[in-house]
Design an enzyme around this catalytic site. Structure first.
Site, PDB file in Angstrom:
ATOM      1  N   ASP A  37       0.847  -1.196   0.000  1.00 40.14           N
ATOM      2  CA  ASP A  37       0.000   0.000   0.000  1.00 40.14           C
ATOM      3  C   ASP A  37       0.885   1.250   0.000  1.00 40.14           C
ATOM      4  OD1 ASP A  37      -1.953   1.884   0.279  1.00 40.14           O
ATOM      5  OD2 ASP A  37      -2.928   0.942   1.998  1.00 40.14           O
ATOM      6  N   ASP A  38       0.822   2.011  -1.065  1.00 38.37           N
ATOM      7  CA  ASP A  38       1.594   3.267  -1.191  1.00 38.37           C
ATOM      8  C   ASP A  38       3.094   3.054  -1.361  1.00 38.37           C
ATOM      9  OD1 ASP A  38      -0.922   4.279  -0.688  1.00 38.37           O
ATOM     10  OD2 ASP A  38      -0.349   5.516   1.024  1.00 38.37           O
ATOM     11  N   CYS A  77      -6.023   4.396  -3.139  1.00 38.40           N
ATOM     12  CA  CYS A  77      -6.388   3.026  -2.726  1.00 38.40           C
ATOM     13  C   CYS A  77      -7.674   2.461  -3.322  1.00 38.40           C
ATOM     14  CB  CYS A  77      -6.510   2.964  -1.210  1.00 38.40           C
ATOM     15  SG  CYS A  77      -4.985   3.334  -0.345  1.00 38.40           S
ATOM     16  N   ARG A  81      -7.842  -0.594  -6.079  1.00 35.74           N
ATOM     17  CA  ARG A  81      -8.181  -1.968  -5.665  1.00 35.74           C
ATOM     18  C   ARG A  81      -9.419  -2.481  -6.412  1.00 35.74           C
ATOM     19  NH1 ARG A  81      -5.508  -2.682  -0.280  1.00 35.74           N
ATOM     20  NH2 ARG A  81      -3.912  -1.101  -0.504  1.00 35.74           N
ATOM     21  N   LYS A 135      -5.544  -5.480   4.058  1.00 39.93           N
ATOM     22  CA  LYS A 135      -6.456  -4.333   3.948  1.00 39.93           C
ATOM     23  C   LYS A 135      -7.418  -4.497   2.779  1.00 39.93           C
ATOM     24  CE  LYS A 135      -6.061   0.425   2.308  1.00 39.93           C
ATOM     25  NZ  LYS A 135      -5.261   1.640   2.273  1.00 39.93           N
ATOM     26  N   HIS A 137     -10.650  -2.174   1.956  1.00 40.63           N
ATOM     27  CA  HIS A 137     -10.929  -0.811   1.474  1.00 40.63           C
ATOM     28  C   HIS A 137     -11.823  -0.742   0.239  1.00 40.63           C
ATOM     29  CE1 HIS A 137      -9.208   3.554   1.768  1.00 40.63           C
ATOM     30  NE2 HIS A 137     -10.492   3.451   2.015  1.00 40.63           N
ATOM     31  N   SER A 160      -7.950   1.893   5.627  1.00 48.18           N
ATOM     32  CA  SER A 160      -6.556   2.263   5.908  1.00 48.18           C
ATOM     33  C   SER A 160      -6.294   2.370   7.404  1.00 48.18           C
ATOM     34  CB  SER A 160      -6.226   3.606   5.248  1.00 48.18           C
ATOM     35  OG  SER A 160      -6.476   3.515   3.871  1.00 48.18           O
ATOM     36  N   HIS A 235       1.695   2.265   3.933  1.00 43.81           N
ATOM     37  CA  HIS A 235       0.768   3.379   4.169  1.00 43.81           C
ATOM     38  C   HIS A 235       1.027   3.907   5.589  1.00 43.81           C
ATOM     39  CE1 HIS A 235      -3.041   5.481   4.778  1.00 43.81           C
ATOM     40  NE2 HIS A 235      -3.352   5.288   3.507  1.00 43.81           N
ATOM     41  N   ASP A 287      -0.562  -0.591  -4.679  1.00 42.13           N
ATOM     42  CA  ASP A 287      -1.849  -0.054  -5.145  1.00 42.13           C
ATOM     43  C   ASP A 287      -1.764   1.346  -5.744  1.00 42.13           C
ATOM     44  OD1 ASP A 287      -1.396   1.316  -2.757  1.00 42.13           O
ATOM     45  OD2 ASP A 287      -3.512   1.308  -2.168  1.00 42.13           O
ATOM     46  N   ASN A 288      -0.702   2.092  -5.370  1.00 43.76           N
ATOM     47  CA  ASN A 288      -0.505   3.445  -5.935  1.00 43.76           C
ATOM     48  C   ASN A 288       0.886   3.913  -5.526  1.00 43.76           C
ATOM     49  OD1 ASN A 288      -2.758   3.991  -3.455  1.00 43.76           O
ATOM     50  ND2 ASN A 288      -0.814   5.063  -3.271  1.00 43.76           N
ATOM     51  N   LYS A 308       1.471   9.445  -5.207  1.00 43.39           N
ATOM     52  CA  LYS A 308       0.067   9.156  -4.884  1.00 43.39           C
ATOM     53  C   LYS A 308      -0.822  10.389  -5.107  1.00 43.39           C
ATOM     54  CE  LYS A 308      -2.660   7.714  -0.826  1.00 43.39           C
ATOM     55  NZ  LYS A 308      -2.585   7.033   0.471  1.00 43.39           N
TER      56      LYS A 308
END
Ligand code: MG
Length: 462
Positions: A37-38, A77, A81, A135, A137, A160, A235, A287-288, A308
């Site tokens: 994540d991130d 996110c 996803r 996660k 989300h 998150s 994240h 994811d980003n 992001k």
């Protein structure tokens, strides 16, 4: 005579057993998608980070295929996803974001519509056991949880790790703190639909997720499984377990990424030890891009621009590593265009599942490219911010019709004529070459307009 008969009986039993064995045993691989994540394009050693050590991901890349031009379908996110899970641009399901929110918030009521078909839901009828660990989300109301979207098992957080602050005790922008305190957040941990812990010790999440993933693999080794392992980190707020604190010279961010790397190593080692490696397709991505406004608590996009929240390359181009010993050749560096939505189509193809025919699927099947039997089928990438198309890439050229810096408060900029960058020549998108390539600009303009005709926007779910 008796022996012969007995042997005949044994052969008959063996034959009957072979007939009864499910057809998937030889043909359907297990599938594992590991999502950070991130995590930025430049945050792994094998993508050039000078001080973060990621020996397990480096080994995964050395034993498999590493992409240089792998994308997500959104720069934050929730929509990112959605695209991975459904193979569709999030605008097609109302998951692209609203005028006010880019992602589902803790107060949001919506979620991924149950009419959408996730990878897990598509693989279930093909005999797969499915788990989502980490996660989610994609909606936290009961009807949107993973167990209502094709997953047999869920263990993790609904959204998150910064979305449940403990009222009034966190300093301003505490999520960017390099010495965050556990008591500033009261994250809620779920197993299936049930809350099992609150507050959750955020520093134990990576090892606990990993333990769950290993257990799931071991318990399901005799039948095909799909494991979607979506890490909470890096994240913010960042927490490493005690084994990884002060592990990295890159500081807390490096500690957290090195622990994720350890986790990937644990998953791959389990597959090797259980004799599953040669029948398991594993893909690692994020994811980003990095959350740059978090300063040292945010990652790096390496040579790419922004992060992001932006449709510049740093927001949407990600590390992408594919691993499948004996099937995907070792040490392949792949420069073709590919994207998370293609994972949807690829997973269905590997499982022998038919893609839904009643809706637009934006993903393409990567199987022949992964197996070294052909080129990729993707030539165009569309870059959305929320429900607005910002940019188009075709081949090596990318045209920006709108631009926006990640999380800046400045209004977006519209470009007419669009800005044009040649990404192989200029991965940092510094030099606008629109004036030299009017034909390319016209072609990308056409792609932009034709694509928009395929989109019937669905009202935002949040
Ligand atoms: Mg993210």
């Amino acid at each position: 005579m008796m022996i012969k008969t007995f042997r005949g009986y044994l052969l008959a039993v063996l034959f009957a057993f072979l007939l009864a064995m499910p057809a998937y045993a030889a043909t359907q691989p297990n599938i594992v998608i590991i999502l950070a994540d991130d995590l930025g394009y430049g945050d792994l050693s094998c993508y050039g980070h000078p001080s973060i050590r990621t020996p397990n991901l480096d080994r995964m890349a050395a034993e498999g295929m590493r992409f240089t031009d792998f994308y997500v379908a959104a720069c934050v996110c929730t929509p990112s996803r959605t695209a991975l899970m459904t193979g569709r641009l999030p605008i097609r399901s109302g998951m692209a974001g609203s005028k006010t929110n880019s992602v589902l918030m803790a107060y949001s009521q919506g979620g991924l519509p149950t009419s959408e078909i996730t990878i897990a839901a598509a693989l279930k009828p093909k005999g797969y056991t499915t788990a989502c660990i980490g996660k989610w989300h994609l909606g936290h109301e009961p009807e949107y949880l993973p167990t209502h979207h094709g997953f047999d098992y869920f263990y993790g957080l609904r959204y998150s790790n910064d979305m449940e602050p403990t009222k009034g005790i966190m300093p301003k922008n505490g999520s960017a703190s390099l010495e965050p305190k556990l008591e500033w957040w009261k994250a809620t941990l779920l197993r299936n639909d049930k809350i099992i812990e609150q507050p959750t010790d955020l520093s134990t999440l990576t090892p606990r997720y990993t333990k769950e993933a290993i257990q799931f693999i071991k318990q399901n080794k005799k039948k095909p499984f799909f494991l979607y392992f979506a890490h909470t980190y890096p994240h913010v707020p960042l927490f490493a377990s005690k084994d990884f604190k002060k592990h990295s010279t890159r500081g807390l961010y490096g500690d957290v990424v090195e622990e994720l790397d350890w986790s990937v190593g644990q998953v791959l080692d389990t597959l090797r030890k259980e004799g599953l490696a040669e029948n398991t397709f594993v893909f690692f991505t994020s994811d980003n891009g990095p959350w740059l406004i978090k300063n040292l608590a945010g990652g790096s996009a390496g040579p790419l621009k922004d992060g992001k929240g932006s449709t510049w390359e740093g927001g949407m181009r990600e590390p992408g590593i594919a691993w499948w010993p004996g099937k995907i050749k070792a040490n392949v560096l792949n420069h073709e265009l590919a994207c998370t939505m293609d994972l949807f189509s690829t997973c269905l193809s590997l499982a022998g599942a038919t893609p839904p025919s009643d809706r637009v699927i934006d993903g393409v099947d990567m199987t022949s490219m992964l197996l070294g039997k052909g080129h990729g089928q993707r030539n165009v990438m569309f870059y959305y911010f929320r429900d607005e198309l910002f940019a188009v890439r075709k081949g090596s050229f990318k045209a920006h019709f709108n631009t926006r810096s990640g999380y800046s408060r400045e209004p977006m900029e519209n470009h007419n004529p669009p800005l044009l960058f040649q990404l192989e020549n200029d991965p940092g998108e510094k030099f606008n070459v629109a004036a030299e390539h009017p034909d390319v600009v016209a072609d990308l303009q056409r792609e932009f307009e034709q694509h928009q005709k395929t989109v019937v926007p669905v009202k935002a779910q949040y």
